[in-house]
Design an enzyme around this catalytic site. Structure first.
Site, PDB file in Angstrom:
ATOM      1  N   SER A  90       0.808  -1.237   0.000  1.00 59.23           N
ATOM      2  CA  SER A  90       0.000   0.000   0.000  1.00 59.23           C
ATOM      3  C   SER A  90       0.832   1.275   0.000  1.00 59.23           C
ATOM      4  O   SER A  90       0.446   2.259   0.607  1.00 59.23           O
ATOM      5  CB  SER A  90      -0.947   0.053   1.212  1.00 59.23           C
ATOM      6  OG  SER A  90      -1.660  -1.126   1.328  1.00 59.23           O
TER       7      SER A  90
ATOM      8  N   GLY B  31       1.717   0.341  -7.603  1.00 59.00           N
ATOM      9  CA  GLY B  31       0.974   0.368  -8.868  1.00 59.00           C
ATOM     10  C   GLY B  31       1.065   1.727  -9.542  1.00 59.00           C
ATOM     11  O   GLY B  31       1.287   1.823 -10.752  1.00 59.00           O
ATOM     12  N   ILE B  32       0.935   2.790  -8.744  1.00 54.63           N
ATOM     13  CA  ILE B  32       1.000   4.149  -9.313  1.00 54.63           C
ATOM     14  C   ILE B  32       2.409   4.431  -9.832  1.00 54.63           C
ATOM     15  O   ILE B  32       2.585   4.996 -10.915  1.00 54.63           O
ATOM     16  CB  ILE B  32       0.599   5.213  -8.252  1.00 54.63           C
ATOM     17  CG1 ILE B  32      -0.872   5.053  -7.850  1.00 54.63           C
ATOM     18  CG2 ILE B  32       0.895   6.631  -8.727  1.00 54.63           C
ATOM     19  CD1 ILE B  32      -1.883   5.403  -8.924  1.00 54.63           C
TER      20      ILE B  32
ATOM     21  N   GLN C 237      17.225  -1.327   2.775  1.00 56.64           N
ATOM     22  CA  GLN C 237      18.482  -2.084   2.601  1.00 56.64           C
ATOM     23  C   GLN C 237      18.234  -3.569   2.825  1.00 56.64           C
ATOM     24  O   GLN C 237      18.710  -4.424   2.075  1.00 56.64           O
ATOM     25  CB  GLN C 237      19.537  -1.610   3.602  1.00 56.64           C
ATOM     26  CG  GLN C 237      20.025  -0.194   3.381  1.00 56.64           C
ATOM     27  CD  GLN C 237      20.998   0.218   4.480  1.00 56.64           C
ATOM     28  OE1 GLN C 237      21.800  -0.581   4.946  1.00 56.64           O
ATOM     29  NE2 GLN C 237      20.919   1.462   4.897  1.00 56.64           N
TER      30      GLN C 237
ATOM     31  N   GLY D 229     -23.933  -3.354  -7.532  1.00 60.71           N
ATOM     32  CA  GLY D 229     -23.983  -4.084  -6.275  1.00 60.71           C
ATOM     33  C   GLY D 229     -24.683  -5.420  -6.446  1.00 60.71           C
ATOM     34  O   GLY D 229     -25.210  -5.724  -7.522  1.00 60.71           O
TER      35      GLY D 229
ATOM     36  N   CYS E  13     -25.633  -0.126 -13.456  1.00 62.67           N
ATOM     37  CA  CYS E  13     -25.920  -1.554 -13.320  1.00 62.67           C
ATOM     38  C   CYS E  13     -27.027  -1.794 -12.288  1.00 62.67           C
ATOM     39  O   CYS E  13     -28.197  -1.655 -12.611  1.00 62.67           O
ATOM     40  CB  CYS E  13     -24.640  -2.323 -13.015  1.00 62.67           C
ATOM     41  SG  CYS E  13     -24.780  -4.053 -13.456  1.00 62.67           S
TER      42      CYS E  13
ATOM     43  N   GLY F 276     -27.894   0.123 -10.065  1.00 62.77           N
ATOM     44  CA  GLY F 276     -28.552   1.428  -9.992  1.00 62.77           C
ATOM     45  C   GLY F 276     -29.606   1.594 -11.080  1.00 62.77           C
ATOM     46  O   GLY F 276     -30.606   2.295 -10.893  1.00 62.77           O
TER      47      GLY F 276
ATOM     48  N   GLU G 126     -33.547 -11.099  -7.911  1.00 65.29           N
ATOM     49  CA  GLU G 126     -32.340 -11.266  -7.095  1.00 65.29           C
ATOM     50  C   GLU G 126     -32.669 -10.961  -5.632  1.00 65.29           C
ATOM     51  O   GLU G 126     -32.116 -11.558  -4.716  1.00 65.29           O
ATOM     52  CB  GLU G 126     -31.242 -10.304  -7.590  1.00 65.29           C
ATOM     53  CG  GLU G 126     -29.961 -10.374  -6.767  1.00 65.29           C
ATOM     54  CD  GLU G 126     -28.834  -9.505  -7.326  1.00 65.29           C
ATOM     55  OE1 GLU G 126     -29.042  -8.808  -8.338  1.00 65.29           O
ATOM     56  OE2 GLU G 126     -27.742  -9.537  -6.730  1.00 65.29           O
TER      57      GLU G 126
ATOM     58  N   ARG H  74     -25.953 -10.591 -13.864  1.00 66.84           N
ATOM     59  CA  ARG H  74     -26.703 -11.819 -14.160  1.00 66.84           C
ATOM     60  C   ARG H  74     -28.171 -11.523 -14.442  1.00 66.84           C
ATOM     61  O   ARG H  74     -28.870 -12.322 -15.032  1.00 66.84           O
ATOM     62  CB  ARG H  74     -26.657 -12.773 -12.963  1.00 66.84           C
ATOM     63  CG  ARG H  74     -25.273 -13.334 -12.676  1.00 66.84           C
ATOM     64  CD  ARG H  74     -25.334 -14.484 -11.670  1.00 66.84           C
ATOM     65  NE  ARG H  74     -24.004 -14.735 -11.129  1.00 66.84           N
ATOM     66  CZ  ARG H  74     -23.079 -15.490 -11.724  1.00 66.84           C
ATOM     67  NH1 ARG H  74     -23.339 -16.078 -12.862  1.00 66.84           N
ATOM     68  NH2 ARG H  74     -21.893 -15.657 -11.168  1.00 66.84           N
TER      69      ARG H  74
ATOM     70  N   HIS I 148     -21.255  -0.791 -17.150  1.00 65.26           N
ATOM     71  CA  HIS I 148     -20.382  -0.051 -16.227  1.00 65.26           C
ATOM     72  C   HIS I 148     -19.539   0.967 -16.995  1.00 65.26           C
ATOM     73  O   HIS I 148     -18.381   0.686 -17.315  1.00 65.26           O
ATOM     74  CB  HIS I 148     -19.472  -1.026 -15.473  1.00 65.26           C
ATOM     75  CG  HIS I 148     -20.194  -1.876 -14.501  1.00 65.26           C
ATOM     76  ND1 HIS I 148     -20.451  -1.476 -13.209  1.00 65.26           N
ATOM     77  CD2 HIS I 148     -20.746  -3.100 -14.635  1.00 65.26           C
ATOM     78  CE1 HIS I 148     -21.122  -2.425 -12.577  1.00 65.26           C
ATOM     79  NE2 HIS I 148     -21.320  -3.421 -13.428  1.00 65.26           N
TER      80      HIS I 148
ATOM     81  N   GLU J 286     -18.046   3.384 -15.948  1.00 60.35           N
ATOM     82  CA  GLU J 286     -16.866   3.817 -15.175  1.00 60.35           C
ATOM     83  C   GLU J 286     -15.591   3.092 -15.606  1.00 60.35           C
ATOM     84  O   GLU J 286     -14.493   3.587 -15.368  1.00 60.35           O
ATOM     85  CB  GLU J 286     -17.116   3.631 -13.665  1.00 60.35           C
ATOM     86  CG  GLU J 286     -17.231   2.204 -13.162  1.00 60.35           C
ATOM     87  CD  GLU J 286     -18.655   1.652 -13.184  1.00 60.35           C
ATOM     88  OE1 GLU J 286     -19.466   2.139 -14.001  1.00 60.35           O
ATOM     89  OE2 GLU J 286     -18.955   0.728 -12.404  1.00 60.35           O
TER      90      GLU J 286
END
Ligand code: GLN
Length: 546
Positions: A16, A20-21, A194, A360, A387, A389, A411, A471, A516, A518
């Site tokens: 962390s 990645g960045i 080190q 979700g 989705c 939403g 669901e 789904r 999605h 996003e």
């Protein structure tokens, strides 16, 4: 074509710290020197892909065009490098074992004794090379999951050692280590790094570059000390202090000529291109902008801020880019839908400029989400459903505008009298046989956009392609009935069978998408729907702040 080069990025001391960045920033820099870069992320876990991992465990599940369910880091690479990635760019230990074991079962090793070394390493190396070949990359950047010294990622390190042994001029090792500044000491300490480099040495790896992550820049004295103890040239030690934004990391690296030094070691010369767009972006990010309050309602919010920003990273990033494009900054308010169930929506939403309901699963908190959607619909609050939403907005419209008081998604309530959202038939079979891995409707699918809709205004196109992960779907039996009360079907699959976008007539901006968006928003290319949603939220906000 020239030989492909490989740069391995490992982490040291602790996780962390932005490995990645840093890796994506180096990749960006190499791209800006005119090279075709291909990122590969290696995960330590035994899940074959990230699709079956709870988001609160490992962050957002990111989906690529080809439907692979990956870790959020693949999203970072796509956004930084403006590339669309695929299965080739994502390796998990589970996938490696699975491939080797399947090959063994089909007698692919022809009677050989199959061992972790060399066979797992051979498979890792095969996948890394395949990624470079298929993308015709000049440089493949391989980010190794976890930190040096874990037993879980040992085969990745071993693979990098073997690749370097076979071709010294084409393989580089970059180690990103953390230098803590303990408050009681008040001074940056280099000993843990080190020790981490010693660990690499014991695995037969001598890093070519050391990236020093720390709160503050690394001074010359410490660079020299590290260089001496880590057996390196002090100019190969790159300072990576905390910065105002992640977009500054590439610029910080550029100041230290990181990419030029990398290119020199792999015998390539910088050519063409520049970092100007990125530089401009980094400026825009830092410029003061008015804040626009955006509510995000969902159920994963009770676990603390750190987890939160990981679970919804692509949504958060997309909203930020859309804000910048509109000269504003979204101020995100995370609202737990279970709280809305007890307190009502108005209390939380009355001062908001827009509402987003992200994706979700499951039934927890969904009644609160439906109440929030109702509030947005009735109060002209710009609404963007992603989705789940979109599905829950359909339920809300059915319940409160179309007289189907118990409408629901199957669901949530399998026995509902009005299943306005229901499971896709082939999905039902998969669930019954507990076939969960990579079996949702996944990846990029085409969608036709209806004219004179908010979606068409945003995309300015008739056909688009967006990424999916679901789904359940809109139940066409109810289409006419819902259209009669103001629901607009603004996008469908090209055969017209799957509803992909819904809108609401006579509302400033109410859009729900089955996909999605996003996952395709990039800092230098904000997604049109997010951009228009933020424009509507900004307009709404100025109405009641003026
Ligand atoms: N749970 C819903 C489905 O499976 C929505 C999924 C999502 O939001 N990604 O269809």
């Amino acid at each position: 074509m020239a030989k492909t080069k490989y740069i391995f990025i490992s982490g040291g001391v602790m996780s962390s710290v932005g490995k990645g960045i840093a890796a994506a920033s180096l990749a960006k820099l190499l791209q800006s020197k005119g090279y075709r870069v291909c990122p590969v992320k290696c995960e330590n876990y035994l899940n074959v892909d990230a699709g079956t991992i709870r988001p609160t465990e490992h962050g957002e599940v990111f989906v690529c065009d080809d439907g692979i369910e990956t870790d959020q880091d693949i999203g970072t690479y796509e956004r930084f490098l403006n590339l669309s990635l695929s299965q080739d760019n994502f390796i998990t230990m589970g996938l490696v074992y699975q491939t080797v074991i399947e090959r063994e079962r089909s007698f692919g090793y022809e009677g050989e004794d199959v061992e972790a070394i060399p066979h797992l390493c051979d498979e890792i190396i095969r996948r890394i090379k395949n990624a470079g070949r298929k993308s015709r990359a000049d440089i493949v950047i391989i980010e190794l999951g976890g930190t040096a010294g874990e037993y879980q990622n040992i085969f990745y390190y071993e693979s990098s050692r073997i690749m370097k042994l076979r071709d010294k001029d084409s393989v580089l090792q970059v180690h990103i280590g953390y230098l803590p500044t303990p408050p009681t000491v008040g001074e940056m300490k280099s000993k843990p790094v080190q020790t981490s480099v010693r660990l690499l040495n014991s695995m037969g790896i001598q890093p070519d570059f050391l990236v020093a992550r720390a709160e503050k820049p690394l001074d010359r004295k410490r660079k020299e000390r590290l260089a001496l103890f880590c057996n390196m040239d002090s100019d190969d030690i790159i300072s990576n202090p905390d910065l105002e934004s992640v977009y500054d990391v590439a610029l910080k690296f550029d100041e230290q000529a990181f990419a030029d030094r990398v290119l020199k070691k792999i015998r390539l010369k910088p050519k063409g291109k520049d970092l100007n767009d990125w530089r401009k972006l980094a400026e825009v990010v830092k410029t003061d902008k008015p804040e626009v309050p955006i509510a995000i309602v969902g159920k994963y919010f009770a676990t603390g801020d750190y987890v939160l920003s990981d679970v919804y990273v692509s949504v958060i990033e997309s909203l930020k880019y859309a804000g910048w494009a509109n000269g504003v900054k979204p101020k995100l308010h995370w609202l737990d839908s279970e709280k809305i169930e007890t307190d009502g929506a108005e209390k939380y939403l009355k001062n908001m400029a827009g509402l987003v309901v992200p994706g979700g699963f499951g039934s927890r908190g969904t009644e609160g989400i439906i109440q929030a959607v109702k509030y947005a619909r009735e109060n002209n609050l710009p609404y963007f459903g992603l989705c789940y939403g979109m599905q829950l907005a359909t339920v809300e419209i059915a319940r409160h505008l179309a007289d189907m008081a118990d409408a629901n998604s199957t669901e949530i309530e399998p026995k509902t009298k009005h299943p306005v959202i229901h499971i896709m038939p082939e999905q039902e079979k998969k669930l019954l046989s507990r076939d969960y891995g990579a079996t949702m409707r996944l990846g990029a699918w085409d969608c036709q956009i209806a004219k004179n809709t908010k979606a068409h205004q945003a995309y300015e196109r008739n056909e688009i392609s967006e990424r999916h992960r679901h789904r359940y779907e809109f139940n066409n039996t109810y289409r006419t009935r819902l259209e009669k009360v103001g629901l607009v079907v603004a996008g469908t699959s090209p055969d017209g069978k799957l509803v992909e976008i819904i809108e609401l007539k006579d509302h400033p901006w109410f859009v729900g998408v089955q996909f999605h968006p996003e996952f395709q928003s990039r800092p230098l290319r904000p997604h049109p729907l997010f951009r228009e949603f933020m424009a509507a939220a900004k307009a709404n906000f100025s109405i009641y702040t003026n």
